[in-house]
Design a protein around this motif. Structure first.
Motif, short mmCIF file in Angstrom:
data_model
loop_
_atom_site.label_atom_id
_atom_site.label_comp_id
_atom_site.label_asym_id
_atom_site.label_seq_id
_atom_site.Cartn_x
_atom_site.Cartn_y
_atom_site.Cartn_z
N VAL A 1 -9.31 12.30 2.93
CA VAL A 1 -8.49 11.17 3.37
C VAL A 1 -7.94 11.42 4.77
N ARG A 2 -7.59 10.33 5.43
CA ARG A 2 -7.00 10.40 6.78
C ARG A 2 -5.56 9.90 6.72
N LEU B 1 0.38 4.98 1.61
CA LEU B 1 -0.53 5.56 2.62
C LEU B 1 -0.61 7.08 2.48
N ASP C 1 -3.92 14.19 6.97
CA ASP C 1 -5.39 14.34 6.87
C ASP C 1 -5.69 15.45 5.88
N HIS D 1 0.82 -1.21 0.00
CA HIS D 1 0.00 0.00 0.00
C HIS D 1 0.86 1.26 0.00
N GLN E 1 -4.18 6.17 5.84
CA GLN E 1 -5.16 5.40 5.06
C GLN E 1 -4.54 5.00 3.71
#
Ligand code: URA
Length: 435
Positions: free
Chosen positions: A385-386, A336, A340, A334, A389
């Motif tokens: 988005v955070r 990330l 935020d 992933h 994530q």
């Protein structure tokens, strides 16, 4: 040695000094290059002179005709349906041909989509379809005709007999810094499309970081040049200038893009892929003189499964199994979200280069590609988005590639404070039609 009517050095000198080449000079130089009488270094010098001094509409048209005359022309006049094709100048995640060809065929037209493989950061349609088990890219001219009559759509490899002068010249331009010349790009693309024998053509000219043409003015000039060339050759041609600064849809990579295309054919999929597919389909119907009716509006034909039926027939006719599971990469990681906020930028070029480095594309034309490799996006510009994530998943069979892919993505993602909005950009920026 037969007597040659011109001397290559004189032709090069004329263009170097900014003069217009005569029709006979253009015919001769392209033909003599194909015959090996004009040497590679002479053509390289001429390509650079064209790059620097350009060619006018008549020269470009004649140059295109000479490249067509270097090879064979296909003839679709025996078909019962009108023919129409689409060409995209190439973008990241641009899988539109996959749903579009069966969609337009399901609306009653014949779509001969003679395609190529990917080089660099933009994927190739044939590489994508070759991730379907059993699917075959190489067809004979008779097989193309028979499939166009029975199914209505063919996506296959362009035969080596179409515009062979372009094949050599393109390889030469690639290594001499002369690719980015509008008359040379336009004549290269259009010689193959006109030789292919389509009656109508819709061009999708991409503009933005992930495209050949980074700015709107150059893209407009390329589109105008290609529309004029098609029109002069009797092919009804129209171009859409479309936005390519963020990837199309949520996937870049061969099998990943096939999966997304099948979602679109099943009535789902990302809105931008659906919208562009339908917009181009409507243009193709109109260019072919068969604008959609109440029963053949592309949006309905896509939504109600008729395009999916044609897709299945098209894949099966070329030996593919439309029900076979698609290959997946052995390893995933992933990427990330670093903070935020609102995702306001997702750079197309960076995602294209990352997919390429993961194994979805090739650096040299003989390299193999990995069917399962690529980038899957989990958020598009505008999404909240955070930090931490997952916003992308990287796929590859060879995990040593992850680092270089991450390097390509280092500045790809822009996150702004909550409440921000990404710049408003319509997908279709402009339409360029015959004068
Ligand atoms: N695609 C082509 O076929 N030719 C060019 O010159 C550029 C892109």
């Amino acid at each position: 040695m037969p007597h040659e009517p011109f001397d290559a050095v004189d032709v090069i000198g004329a263009k170097r000094d900014g003069r217009t080449l005569t029709p006979d000079q253009v015919d001769w130089v392209v033909d003599a290059y194909t015959r090996g009488v004009v040497a590679e270094e002479q053509m390289a010098a001429l390509a650079m002179a064209v790059y620097l001094n350009g060619m006018d509409r008549h020269e470009t048209s004649r140059w295109t005709a000479a490249m067509i005359a270097s090879g064979e022309r296909m003839d679709f006049s025996s078909l019962s349906r009108p023919t129409v094709d689409k060409h995209s100048t190439g973008g990241v995640g641009d899988k539109i041909t996959l749903p579009l060809a069966p969609l337009v065929a399901a609306c009653g037209l014949a779509v001969p989509q003679l395609s190529g493989r990917g080089l660099g950061h933009t994927g190739g349609t044939l590489d994508k379809l070759e991730s379907i088990p059993g699917w075959r890219a190489a067809l004979t001219n008779d097989e193309v005709l028979a499939q166009l009559e029975s199914v209505g759509a063919v996506i296959c490899q362009a035969g080596s007999g179409l515009a062979p002068a372009d094949r050599r010249l393109y390889a030469l331009r690639d290594v001499t810094g002369t690719v980015e010349s509008i008359p040379l790009i336009a004549s290269s693309i259009m010689s193959k499309k006109i030789a292919e024998g389509t009656g109508a053509l819709v061009l999708d000219v991409k503009v933005g970081t992930g495209a050949f043409m980074k700015d709107l003015d150059r893209a407009r000039e390329l589109a105008r040049t290609m529309v004029d060339l098609g029109t002069d050759a009797g092919v009804r041609t129209v171009a859409l200038l479309t936005h390519m600064s963020t990837p199309l849809g949520l996937t870049a990579g061969n099998a990943l893009e096939v999966r997304e295309s099948v979602e679109v054919l099943a009535g789902g999929g990302p809105a931008d892929v659906v919208d562009l597919t339908v917009a181009l389909a409507r243009e193709m119907l109109q260019a072919a003189g068969r604008p959609g009716t109440a029963t053949t509006d592309p949006a309905d034909v896509l939504a109600d499964g008729r395009a999916m039926d044609t897709w299945r027939a098209m894949i099966s006719a070329q030996g593919g199994d439309p029900d076979a599971p698609l290959p997946t990469a052995r390893e995933t990681e992933h990427v990330l979200a670093p903070a935020d906020g609102v995702l306001v930028g997702l750079d197309a070029l960076a995602v294209g280069v990352a997919a390429w480095r993961l194994g979805a594309g090739r650096a040299r034309k003989e390299d193999p590609v990995q069917a399962g490799a690529g980038v899957e996006l989990h958020a598009r510009p505008g999404a909240l988005v955070r930090a931490g994530q997952p916003i992308m998943t990287l796929h590859t069979d060879t995990p040593e590639r992850f680092d270089r892919a991450r390097q390509a993505l280092a500045d790809a993602v822009v996150i702004a404070p909550e409440g921000s909005r990404p710049p408003e950009r319509p997908l279709v920026l402009e339409r360029v039609a015959a004068d």
